[in-house]
Design a protein around this motif. Structure first.
Motif, PDB file in Angstrom:
ATOM      1  N   ARG A  30      38.306  35.124  44.576  1.00 29.56           N
ATOM      2  CA  ARG A  30      37.565  35.430  43.355  1.00 29.56           C
ATOM      3  C   ARG A  30      37.712  34.351  42.276  1.00 29.56           C
ATOM      4  O   ARG A  30      36.931  34.321  41.319  1.00 29.56           O
ATOM      5  CB  ARG A  30      38.040  36.771  42.780  1.00 29.56           C
ATOM      6  CG  ARG A  30      37.694  37.951  43.638  1.00 29.56           C
ATOM      7  CD  ARG A  30      38.359  39.231  43.141  1.00 29.56           C
ATOM      8  NE  ARG A  30      38.082  40.339  44.038  1.00 29.56           N
ATOM      9  CZ  ARG A  30      37.013  41.142  43.945  1.00 29.56           C
ATOM     10  NH1 ARG A  30      36.165  40.976  42.950  1.00 29.56           N
ATOM     11  NH2 ARG A  30      36.826  42.104  44.823  1.00 29.56           N
ATOM     12  N   ALA A  31      38.709  33.503  42.413  1.00 29.62           N
ATOM     13  CA  ALA A  31      39.016  32.519  41.366  1.00 29.62           C
ATOM     14  C   ALA A  31      38.056  31.336  41.459  1.00 29.62           C
ATOM     15  O   ALA A  31      38.313  30.351  42.150  1.00 29.62           O
ATOM     16  CB  ALA A  31      40.463  32.061  41.490  1.00 29.62           C
ATOM     17  N   GLU A  32      36.942  31.441  40.763  1.00 24.44           N
ATOM     18  CA  GLU A  32      35.927  30.405  40.739  1.00 24.44           C
ATOM     19  C   GLU A  32      35.651  29.991  39.300  1.00 24.44           C
ATOM     20  O   GLU A  32      35.982  30.731  38.363  1.00 24.44           O
ATOM     21  CB  GLU A  32      34.628  30.925  41.378  1.00 24.44           C
ATOM     22  CG  GLU A  32      34.771  31.341  42.825  1.00 24.44           C
ATOM     23  CD  GLU A  32      33.476  31.908  43.376  1.00 24.44           C
ATOM     24  OE1 GLU A  32      32.582  32.227  42.560  1.00 24.44           O
ATOM     25  OE2 GLU A  32      33.373  32.027  44.614  1.00 24.44           O
ATOM     26  N   PRO A  33      35.049  28.822  39.108  1.00 26.30           N
ATOM     27  CA  PRO A  33      34.654  28.452  37.743  1.00 26.30           C
ATOM     28  C   PRO A  33      33.782  29.545  37.122  1.00 26.30           C
ATOM     29  O   PRO A  33      32.877  30.077  37.772  1.00 26.30           O
ATOM     30  CB  PRO A  33      33.868  27.150  37.948  1.00 26.30           C
ATOM     31  CG  PRO A  33      34.432  26.575  39.211  1.00 26.30           C
ATOM     32  CD  PRO A  33      34.742  27.751  40.087  1.00 26.30           C
ATOM     33  N   VAL A  35      35.078  32.467  36.032  1.00 27.31           N
ATOM     34  CA  VAL A  35      35.810  33.726  36.105  1.00 27.31           C
ATOM     35  C   VAL A  35      36.908  33.734  35.038  1.00 27.31           C
ATOM     36  O   VAL A  35      37.622  32.745  34.859  1.00 27.31           O
ATOM     37  CB  VAL A  35      36.420  33.931  37.504  1.00 27.31           C
ATOM     38  CG1 VAL A  35      37.358  35.137  37.531  1.00 27.31           C
ATOM     39  CG2 VAL A  35      35.318  34.105  38.538  1.00 27.31           C
ATOM     40  N   ASN A  36      37.044  34.843  34.341  1.00 27.90           N
ATOM     41  CA  ASN A  36      38.058  34.966  33.291  1.00 27.90           C
ATOM     42  C   ASN A  36      39.379  35.440  33.882  1.00 27.90           C
ATOM     43  O   ASN A  36      39.392  36.255  34.822  1.00 27.90           O
ATOM     44  CB  ASN A  36      37.567  35.968  32.234  1.00 27.90           C
ATOM     45  CG  ASN A  36      38.352  35.873  30.936  1.00 27.90           C
ATOM     46  OD1 ASN A  36      39.512  36.286  30.862  1.00 27.90           O
ATOM     47  ND2 ASN A  36      37.709  35.340  29.903  1.00 27.90           N
ATOM     48  N   LEU A  37      40.477  34.946  33.342  1.00 27.88           N
ATOM     49  CA  LEU A  37      41.795  35.387  33.804  1.00 27.88           C
ATOM     50  C   LEU A  37      41.962  36.901  33.688  1.00 27.88           C
ATOM     51  O   LEU A  37      42.618  37.533  34.517  1.00 27.88           O
ATOM     52  CB  LEU A  37      42.902  34.696  33.010  1.00 27.88           C
ATOM     53  CG  LEU A  37      43.064  33.187  33.174  1.00 27.88           C
ATOM     54  CD1 LEU A  37      44.268  32.711  32.373  1.00 27.88           C
ATOM     55  CD2 LEU A  37      43.212  32.794  34.644  1.00 27.88           C
ATOM     56  N   ASP A  88      42.389  35.682  27.503  1.00 27.14           N
ATOM     57  CA  ASP A  88      40.954  35.420  27.532  1.00 27.14           C
ATOM     58  C   ASP A  88      40.708  33.925  27.741  1.00 27.14           C
ATOM     59  O   ASP A  88      40.514  33.170  26.780  1.00 27.14           O
ATOM     60  CB  ASP A  88      40.317  35.912  26.232  1.00 27.14           C
ATOM     61  CG  ASP A  88      38.803  35.754  26.230  1.00 27.14           C
ATOM     62  OD1 ASP A  88      38.233  35.491  27.297  1.00 27.14           O
ATOM     63  OD2 ASP A  88      38.195  35.892  25.144  1.00 27.14           O
ATOM     64  N   TYR A  89      40.724  33.512  28.994  1.00 25.58           N
ATOM     65  CA  TYR A  89      40.468  32.113  29.355  1.00 25.58           C
ATOM     66  C   TYR A  89      39.540  32.103  30.559  1.00 25.58           C
ATOM     67  O   TYR A  89      39.806  32.771  31.569  1.00 25.58           O
ATOM     68  CB  TYR A  89      41.768  31.382  29.694  1.00 25.58           C
ATOM     69  CG  TYR A  89      41.550  29.968  30.188  1.00 25.58           C
ATOM     70  CD1 TYR A  89      41.354  28.917  29.293  1.00 25.58           C
ATOM     71  CD2 TYR A  89      41.502  29.686  31.557  1.00 25.58           C
ATOM     72  CE1 TYR A  89      41.120  27.624  29.749  1.00 25.58           C
ATOM     73  CE2 TYR A  89      41.281  28.396  32.015  1.00 25.58           C
ATOM     74  CZ  TYR A  89      41.085  27.373  31.108  1.00 25.58           C
ATOM     75  OH  TYR A  89      40.846  26.091  31.555  1.00 25.58           O
ATOM     76  N   THR A  90      38.470  31.350  30.466  1.00 28.40           N
ATOM     77  CA  THR A  90      37.510  31.234  31.558  1.00 28.40           C
ATOM     78  C   THR A  90      37.835  29.999  32.393  1.00 28.40           C
ATOM     79  O   THR A  90      37.907  28.884  31.862  1.00 28.40           O
ATOM     80  CB  THR A  90      36.071  31.139  31.009  1.00 28.40           C
ATOM     81  OG1 THR A  90      35.790  32.327  30.266  1.00 28.40           O
ATOM     82  CG2 THR A  90      35.074  31.008  32.142  1.00 28.40           C
TER      83      THR A  90
END
Length: 256
Positions: A30-33, A35-37, A88-90
């Protein structure tokens, strides 16, 4: 105080470890550009709740943190390596993300971590991640009955030296079982032939983590997130293992 585990207790820890392995694989996918932490944190919470597991991080209040920790996973980006507080980091293309999680199922804990590159990788980041995995493999190979704790630490440290990465000794591996942190502490560098003699039933979380340019760390204002002091990239790999009469068993692998 050390608590050696029975074969049945090791098997119970393996059940927890398999769940963690699947959870980390789910988050990796799921960790793609973009996506929010916080989305990854929510997914981890949902999976834990669905399994009936218990987070070892929620309400964790160690002396070094500004606690209690109110998340179920540590998510650390780029120069952050340990105890990253989800926020909140994308995620951006090329980010280096470290994910670390420990849960309990039926009273037995397992702990694992992995680092990945989100999107387009940089060669130097892949090398850093590879170094942590190779160091972890070396530490696991040294976890033999009759060896000593220093043999594990020395094996991990030797790989770091081979790659040219400095080693911080403030945080390392640890025992675990009924709780997330038990004796002994396992440094990521040390002298072979020193320390506790390894015996079957000893369960350990081995977790080499390196920063590309320094062994010094700094804390974020959140009181949790640990970064390299020089801003260099970082990586972290971790497995829960059990010392046996033969080679060590890795307990944080997917179920066969």
């Amino acid at each position: 105080m050390l608590e050696l585990k029975t074969p049945g207790e090791v098997a119970a820890m393996r059940v927890t470890g398999a769940f963690i392995a699947d959870l980390l694989t789910d988050l990796t996918n799921r960790a793609e550009p973009g996506v929010n932490l916080l989305d990854l944190e929510k997914r981890a919470r949902d999976l834990i709740a669905e399994r009936g597991a218990v987070s070892c991080y929620w309400d964790y209040s160690p002396s070094f943190g500004r606690g209690p920790f109110r998340n179920v996973i540590c998510l650390s980006v780029n120069d952050a390596v340990l105890h990253g507080l989800p926020h909140d980091y994308t995620l951006r293309d090329g980010d280096l993300l470290s994910m670390d999680i420990a849960v309990s199922i039926d009273g037995w804990v397992a702990d694992s971590a992995r680092s990945i590159v989100v999107g387009t990788p940089r060669a130097e980041d892949l090398r850093l991640i590879d170094a942590t995995w190779h160091a972890l493999d070396a530490g696991i190979a040294a976890a033999l009955p009759g060896n000593r704790l220093g043999d594990i630490s020395a094996a991990i440290g030797a790989v770091a030296a081979e790659y040219g990465y400095p080693v911080n000794t403030e945080f390392g591996g640890h025992g675990l079982g009924r709780t997330m942190h038990e004796d002994p502490h396992v440094s990521n560098t040390g002298r072979a032939g020193r320390g506790l003699m390894l015996r079957p039933g000893l369960t350990l979380a081995l977790e080499p983590w390196f920063a590309a340019g320094t062994d010094k760390i700094v804390y974020d204002p959140d009181g949790w997130t640990i970064r390299s002091a020089d801003g260099s990239r970082t990586a972290h790999s971790e497995h829960t293992i059990a010392v046996t009469d033969d080679v060590a068993q890795v307990l944080t692998l997917p179920a066969a």
